[in-house]
Design a protein around this motif. Structure first.
Motif, PDB file in Angstrom:
ATOM      1  N   PHE A  68       0.827  -1.209   0.000  1.00 46.32           N
ATOM      2  CA  PHE A  68       0.000   0.000   0.000  1.00 46.32           C
ATOM      3  C   PHE A  68       0.857   1.254   0.000  1.00 46.32           C
ATOM      4  O   PHE A  68       0.613   2.194  -0.770  1.00 46.32           O
ATOM      5  N   ALA A  72       0.923   3.970  -2.847  1.00 44.49           N
ATOM      6  CA  ALA A  72       0.465   5.316  -2.503  1.00 44.49           C
ATOM      7  C   ALA A  72       1.522   6.363  -2.816  1.00 44.49           C
ATOM      8  O   ALA A  72       1.190   7.513  -3.144  1.00 44.49           O
ATOM      9  N   GLN A  73       2.790   5.980  -2.732  1.00 44.92           N
ATOM     10  CA  GLN A  73       3.851   6.938  -3.014  1.00 44.92           C
ATOM     11  C   GLN A  73       3.938   7.296  -4.492  1.00 44.92           C
ATOM     12  O   GLN A  73       4.644   8.231  -4.865  1.00 44.92           O
ATOM     13  N   HIS A  86       4.527  13.264  -1.796  1.00 43.96           N
ATOM     14  CA  HIS A  86       3.659  12.093  -1.730  1.00 43.96           C
ATOM     15  C   HIS A  86       3.800  11.468  -0.354  1.00 43.96           C
ATOM     16  O   HIS A  86       4.628  11.880   0.449  1.00 43.96           O
ATOM     17  N   LEU A  87       2.984  10.478  -0.091  1.00 48.25           N
ATOM     18  CA  LEU A  87       2.993   9.823   1.206  1.00 48.25           C
ATOM     19  C   LEU A  87       4.377   9.289   1.543  1.00 48.25           C
ATOM     20  O   LEU A  87       5.031   8.669   0.706  1.00 48.25           O
ATOM     21  N   GLY A  89       4.734   7.542   4.834  1.00 52.49           N
ATOM     22  CA  GLY A  89       4.157   6.290   5.301  1.00 52.49           C
ATOM     23  C   GLY A  89       4.780   5.681   6.536  1.00 52.49           C
ATOM     24  O   GLY A  89       4.320   4.635   7.005  1.00 52.49           O
ATOM     25  N   ILE A 210      -3.344  12.067   4.810  1.00 55.28           N
ATOM     26  CA  ILE A 210      -3.399  10.720   4.232  1.00 55.28           C
ATOM     27  C   ILE A 210      -3.286   9.666   5.337  1.00 55.28           C
ATOM     28  O   ILE A 210      -4.006   8.653   5.331  1.00 55.28           O
ATOM     29  N   ALA A 214      -6.227   6.961   6.203  1.00 51.05           N
ATOM     30  CA  ALA A 214      -5.985   5.517   6.111  1.00 51.05           C
ATOM     31  C   ALA A 214      -6.330   4.818   7.421  1.00 51.05           C
ATOM     32  O   ALA A 214      -6.980   3.760   7.434  1.00 51.05           O
TER      33      ALA A 214
END
Length: 237
Positions: A68, A72-73, A86-87, A89, A210, A214
């Motif tokens: 994930f 997601a990135q 971007h994410l 995480g 984000i 999630a």
């Protein structure tokens, strides 16, 4: 991680367009070597701690979390001045898996991005893993746990604590990259800190949103997954 932890720095030192991860040439060889040594040591310890504390039933979740975060990135959001993020995480992985297993997930994600997709240089990969995988996960989780205690426990404070920790994890990772750039002599430390931290204060907002979304989704659809992180410790108690 971002067009970002290398992106803002690229703009400061005029090394071309923003990059997702720091490319070779951003850091001096001695600094890159030191970061490799630190990263290898922390990763080895994370493997040991994961073997000691991680419940085998959570192994599938570890794979799903890595997949994930990696996927997601791929989705970037625009910030300012042509910079996008971007994410990261790390906090998301740590909340679901614990800090040590979460660290291994992030090490794998950053390494695959560098080795397979050429997102970041090989010489500086140790620094990239440290900044995005280790600081983001271990540092972010430490902040998360502290906030949960202050806000009345994890069950009650999970979402807001994770959001704040996610924002701060981006800030810390950006600060680490700026420090490495300054120590490498690539650019002035004050200039690097100013550029990196100002941009990543905004990118961190996206990271926080984000991460909270999630975790909220998991809380609604599969709240049982939150219990896997500490399942082995509870069983041994």
């Amino acid at each position: 991680m971002y067009a970002s932890i290398a992106g803002a720095a690229a703009e400061v030192v005029r090394l071309g367009p923003p990059h997702l991860h720091a490319p070779d040439g951003f850091l001096s060889v001695p600094i890159a070597a030191v970061m490799w040594l630190i990263t290898i040591a922390v990763t080895a310890y994370a493997v040991r701690r994961t073997n000691e504390t991680f419940d085998e039933r959570a192994i599938p979740l570890m794979g799903v979390t890595a997949a994930f975060i990696f996927a997601a990135q791929m989705f970037n959001f625009q910030v300012i001045g042509g910079t996008s993020g971007h994410l990261l995480g790390g906090v998301l992985a740590a909340v679901l898996l614990g800090p040590w297993a979460g660290t291994l997930v992030m090490v794998a994600v950053v390494a695959v991005q560098s080795l397979v997709f050429q997102d970041g240089g090989l010489v500086v990969m140790g620094a990239n893993i440290f900044n995005m995988g280790i600081i983001g996960t271990l540092g972010g989780y430490t902040i998360y746990r502290a906030l949960c205690r202050v806000l009345g426990g994890e069950q009650r404070a999970r979402i807001p604590a994770a959001g704040v920790a996610a924002w701060l994890s981006v800030f810390l990772a950006a600060g680490a990259m700026a420090l490495e750039l300054g120590l490498s002599g690539t650019t002035d430390l004050v200039v690097a800190l100013t550029a990196m931290l100002s941009i990543h204060a905004l990118i961190g907002i996206g990271e926080a949103l984000i991460t909270m979304a999630a975790l909220a989704f998991i809380g609604v659809t599969r709240p049982d997954l939150f219990g896997l992180r500490d399942a082995r410790a509870r069983a041994a108690a």
